[in-house]
Motif scaffolding. Structure first.
Motif, short mmCIF file in Angstrom:
data_model
loop_
_atom_site.label_atom_id
_atom_site.label_comp_id
_atom_site.label_asym_id
_atom_site.label_seq_id
_atom_site.Cartn_x
_atom_site.Cartn_y
_atom_site.Cartn_z
N ARG A 31 -28.97 129.43 43.13
CA ARG A 31 -27.79 128.59 42.89
C ARG A 31 -26.84 128.84 44.04
N VAL A 32 -26.39 127.78 44.71
CA VAL A 32 -25.43 127.88 45.79
C VAL A 32 -24.09 127.42 45.24
N VAL A 33 -23.11 128.33 45.22
CA VAL A 33 -21.81 128.08 44.62
C VAL A 33 -20.72 128.24 45.68
N CYS A 34 -19.72 127.36 45.64
CA CYS A 34 -18.59 127.45 46.56
C CYS A 34 -17.82 128.75 46.31
N ALA A 35 -17.52 129.50 47.37
CA ALA A 35 -16.80 130.76 47.23
C ALA A 35 -15.33 130.54 46.90
N SER A 36 -14.79 129.36 47.20
CA SER A 36 -13.37 129.08 46.94
C SER A 36 -13.11 128.59 45.52
N ASP A 39 -17.49 125.86 42.37
CA ASP A 39 -18.22 124.65 42.00
C ASP A 39 -19.68 124.81 42.44
N LEU A 40 -20.62 124.32 41.63
CA LEU A 40 -22.03 124.37 41.99
C LEU A 40 -22.29 123.35 43.09
N VAL A 41 -22.78 123.83 44.24
CA VAL A 41 -23.01 122.96 45.39
C VAL A 41 -24.48 122.57 45.50
N ALA A 42 -25.38 123.49 45.19
CA ALA A 42 -26.82 123.21 45.30
C ALA A 42 -27.58 124.11 44.34
N TYR A 43 -28.75 123.64 43.98
CA TYR A 43 -29.65 124.40 43.12
C TYR A 43 -31.04 124.14 43.67
N THR A 44 -31.67 125.15 44.22
CA THR A 44 -32.92 124.93 44.94
C THR A 44 -33.83 126.14 44.83
N GLU A 45 -35.05 125.98 45.29
CA GLU A 45 -35.95 127.13 45.39
C GLU A 45 -36.43 127.25 46.82
N ASN A 46 -36.84 128.45 47.19
CA ASN A 46 -37.30 128.75 48.54
C ASN A 46 -36.24 128.48 49.60
N LEU A 47 -34.95 128.66 49.25
CA LEU A 47 -33.87 128.47 50.21
C LEU A 47 -33.80 129.63 51.19
#
Length: 54
Positions: A31-36, A39-47
Motif C-alpha cells: 500500500r502506497v500512502v501519502c506521508a502528508s 490518503d491511499l495513493v496506490a495498491y500494488t504488488e511487486n512494487l
C-alpha cells in the motif's frame, strides 16, 4: 541508471505531496500512502524488491 523525470514522480492527488510511505501487506502486496495526508495513493504488488547482501 537514468534520473527520474518530473513526470515519473508519484504525486498525491488529494494534497499534491510527493513523499510516500510504503506498507507491506500479506502476499507481497504494498500500500502506497501519502506521508502528508495519509490518503491511499496506490495498491500494488511487486512494487519493491529487497536485495540481500551475500
Amino acid at each position: 541508471m537514468d534520473k527520474a523525470k518530473a513526470d515519473d514522480v508519484l504525486t498525491c492527488s488529494k494534497c499534491g505531496a510527493k513523499t510516500m510511505l510504503i506498507y507491506i501487506e500479506a502476499g507481497e502486496v504494498q500500500r502506497v500512502v501519502c506521508a502528508s495526508c495519509n490518503d491511499l495513493v496506490a495498491y500494488t504488488e511487486n512494487l519493491i524488491r529487497i536485495l540481500n547482501k551475500s
